[in-house]
Write an enzyme that holds these catalytic residues in place. Structure first.
Site, PDB file in Angstrom:
ATOM      1  N   SER A 142       1.396  -1.266   1.891  1.00 17.65           N
ATOM      2  CA  SER A 142       2.508  -1.758   2.050  1.00 17.65           C
ATOM      3  C   SER A 142       3.851  -1.288   1.826  1.00 17.65           C
ATOM      4  CB  SER A 142       2.047  -2.868   1.306  1.00 17.65           C
ATOM      5  OG  SER A 142       3.248  -4.703   1.643  1.00 17.65           O
ATOM      6  N   TYR A 155       0.096  -7.329  -6.551  1.00 16.70           N
ATOM      7  CA  TYR A 155       0.461  -6.882  -5.470  1.00 16.70           C
ATOM      8  C   TYR A 155       0.894  -5.186  -4.874  1.00 16.70           C
ATOM      9  CZ  TYR A 155       0.057  -6.309  -0.119  1.00 16.70           C
ATOM     10  OH  TYR A 155       0.574  -5.786   1.232  1.00 16.70           O
TER      11      TYR A 155
HETATM   12  N1  LIG Z   1       1.126  -8.322   7.307  1.00 19.35           N
HETATM   13  C1  LIG Z   1       1.492  -7.782   6.607  1.00 19.35           C
HETATM   14  O1  LIG Z   1       2.954  -7.628   7.051  1.00 19.35           O
HETATM   15  C2  LIG Z   1       1.484  -6.290   5.496  1.00 19.35           C
HETATM   16  C3  LIG Z   1       2.485  -5.866   5.517  1.00 19.35           C
HETATM   17  C4  LIG Z   1       2.105  -4.650   4.265  1.00 19.35           C
HETATM   18  C5  LIG Z   1       0.533  -5.289   4.007  1.00 19.35           C
HETATM   19  N2  LIG Z   1      -0.491  -5.584   4.374  1.00 19.35           N
HETATM   20  C6  LIG Z   1      -2.012  -5.107   4.346  1.00 19.35           C
HETATM   21  O2  LIG Z   1      -2.553  -5.592   5.627  1.00 19.35           O
HETATM   22  C7  LIG Z   1      -3.786  -5.156   4.883  1.00 19.35           C
HETATM   23  C8  LIG Z   1      -4.441  -6.614   6.379  1.00 19.35           C
HETATM   24  O3  LIG Z   1      -3.503  -7.574   5.957  1.00 19.35           O
HETATM   25  P1  LIG Z   1      -3.208  -9.243   6.945  1.00 19.35           P
HETATM   26  O4  LIG Z   1      -2.017  -8.639   7.509  1.00 19.35           O
HETATM   27  O5  LIG Z   1      -4.106  -8.202   8.681  1.00 19.35           O
HETATM   28  O6  LIG Z   1      -4.270  -9.989   6.295  1.00 19.35           O
HETATM   29  P2  LIG Z   1      -5.000 -10.864   6.484  1.00 19.35           P
HETATM   30  O7  LIG Z   1      -5.068 -11.992   5.624  1.00 19.35           O
HETATM   31  O8  LIG Z   1      -5.187 -12.186   8.551  1.00 19.35           O
HETATM   32  O9  LIG Z   1      -6.283 -10.407   6.764  1.00 19.35           O
HETATM   33  C9  LIG Z   1      -6.562  -9.789   6.003  1.00 19.35           C
HETATM   34  C10 LIG Z   1      -8.713  -9.563   5.910  1.00 19.35           C
HETATM   35  O10 LIG Z   1      -9.348  -9.142   4.390  1.00 19.35           O
HETATM   36  C11 LIG Z   1     -10.141  -9.880   4.744  1.00 19.35           C
HETATM   37  N3  LIG Z   1     -10.928  -9.729   3.267  1.00 19.35           N
HETATM   38  C12 LIG Z   1      -9.933 -10.340   2.231  1.00 19.35           C
HETATM   39  N4  LIG Z   1     -10.536 -10.023   0.733  1.00 19.35           N
HETATM   40  C13 LIG Z   1     -11.727  -9.410   0.993  1.00 19.35           C
HETATM   41  C14 LIG Z   1     -12.439  -8.934   0.521  1.00 19.35           C
HETATM   42  N5  LIG Z   1     -12.950  -8.762  -0.964  1.00 19.35           N
HETATM   43  N6  LIG Z   1     -13.296  -7.542   1.198  1.00 19.35           N
HETATM   44  C15 LIG Z   1     -13.836  -7.144   2.878  1.00 19.35           C
HETATM   45  N7  LIG Z   1     -12.609  -7.994   3.144  1.00 19.35           N
HETATM   46  C16 LIG Z   1     -11.745  -8.718   2.628  1.00 19.35           C
HETATM   47  C17 LIG Z   1      -9.583 -11.366   4.869  1.00 19.35           C
HETATM   48  O11 LIG Z   1     -10.809 -11.970   4.961  1.00 19.35           O
HETATM   49  C18 LIG Z   1      -9.132 -11.115   6.235  1.00 19.35           C
HETATM   50  O12 LIG Z   1     -10.516 -10.943   7.509  1.00 19.35           O
HETATM   51  C19 LIG Z   1      -4.074  -5.665   3.817  1.00 19.35           C
HETATM   52  O13 LIG Z   1      -4.219  -5.389   3.119  1.00 19.35           O
HETATM   53  C20 LIG Z   1      -2.717  -6.230   3.384  1.00 19.35           C
HETATM   54  O14 LIG Z   1      -2.051  -6.181   2.092  1.00 19.35           O
HETATM   55  C21 LIG Z   1      -0.101  -6.947   5.712  1.00 19.35           C
END
Ligand SMILES: NC(=O)c1ccc[n+]([C@@H]2O[C@H](COP(=O)([O-])OP(=O)(O)OC[C@H]3O[C@@H](n4cnc5c(N)ncnc54)[C@H](O)[C@@H]3O)[C@@H](O)[C@H]2O)c1
Length: 273
Positions: A142, A155
């Site tokens: 991230s 985080y």
């Molecule tokens: N959206 C953003 O702006 C952003 C920014 C920086 C990093 N990220 C990273 O991107 C990745 C995806 O996040 P997102 O934004 O799509 O969020 P999201 O919440 O939409 O999706 C996350 C997914 O991970 C699954 N999950 C959670 N815990 C789990 C586990 N123990 N085992 C398996 N699956 C699990 C959830 O069920 C969900 O489907 C994450 O690692 C997040 O930290 C996102």
């Protein structure tokens, strides 16, 4: 028409929602076979039913070694191998306004999912890839793991750990033809922010945070999950064959610097006088 990922087998953790779900769809469009790994069985199974025989869902908690081993075994048994491991599942933990009031109650779970999950996914995928001609491992960090900042401290610590771990793994695994890279998303509208604020999606604090992010972002349009999926296609494909150990921010320039720097206006004023 060329398919960037023709006949490659990919796993996408956190593939049932947000960024992971977009990656699943992009990988399939580029000719891959894809395993969706998630704890959200309802959404994972619905995607499996919608997306057809080149896609399968496997319930996986990425923080559990036995689940991740079963996942890799499942991909190999179902589609005949594993070429791309996208360790993308993540949780945000809770938002506390400042360090001194944070009880770190979320520490264990956030570190287990966001950091240990990536470490297990990398190791267990690599054991298969080492014996089978190499592969590409993509780990989601991230911009919060690149830049220091306030709130979500567990985080930030976990995501910074993902970067250091991935670079170390890239060095360790290069001799087996295994590349390891990170993608650092920033400001992508998914459910993860509202789960941190506790808001209903896109209301209250969540939408206020989104406004602040947009103001501090050089590119003035909103990115979406497909921007991250496109980066994952590149890092998963042979087009990136000479790329390992990098962190690719996909963040509209947030990590490049704040466009609202008052220095510019101050200098313009000073030079005009
Ligand atoms: N959206 C953003 O702006 C952003 C920014 C920086 C990093 N990220 C990273 O991107 C990745 C995806 O996040 P997102 O934004 O799509 O969020 P999201 O919440 O939409 O999706 C996350 C997914 O991970 C699954 N999950 C959670 N815990 C789990 C586990 N123990 N085992 C398996 N699956 C699990 C959830 O069920 C969900 O489907 C994450 O690692 C997040 O930290 C996102």
């Amino acid at each position: 028409m060329t398919f960037e990922l023709a006949n490659k087998v990919a796993i996408v953790t956190g593939g049932a929602a947000g960024i992971g779900a977009a990656a699943v769809r992009h990988f399939l469009k580029e000719g891959a076979y894809v395993v969706i790994a998630d704890i959200n069985a309802d959404q994972g199974e619905a995607m499996e039913a919608e997306l057809g025989p080149d896609c399968a869902f496997k319930y996986t908690d990425v923080s559990k070694r036995s689940d991740v081993q079963d996942l890799v075994d499942f991909a190999v048994a179902t589609f005949g191998g594993l070429d791309i491991m996208f360790n993308n599942a993540g949780i945000s933990g809770t938002m506390q306004p400042n360090l001194l009031d944070d009880d770190f109650a979320d520490f264990e779970q956030v570190l287990k999912v966001d950091l240990l999950g990536v470490m297990l996914g990398t190791q267990i995928a690599a054991r298969h890839m080492k014996e089978n001609g190499g592969g590409s491992i993509i780990n989601t960090t991230s911009i919060g793991g690149m830049q220091a900042g306030c709130t979500v401290l567990s985080y930030r610590a976990a995501k910074a750990g993902v970067i250091h771990f991935s670079k170390s793994a890239a060095i360790d695994l290069a001799e087996y033809g295994i590349r390891v890279n990170c993608i650092a998303p920033g400001g992508i509208p998914t459910a993860i922010l509202s789960s941190a604020t506790g808001d209903a999606e896109e209301s209250g604090t969540t939408s206020a945070i989104r406004r602040i992010i947009a103001e501090d972002r050089p590119l003035k349009f909103d990115g979406d999950t497909s921007d991250i999926a496109n980066a994952a296609v590149y890092l998963g494909s042979d087009r990136s064959r000479y790329v390992t150990g990098i962190v690719l921010p996909v963040d509209g320039g947030i990590t490049a610097g704040n466009p609202r720097n008052p220095l510019r206006a101050m200098l313009a004023e000073a030079m005009a006088s």
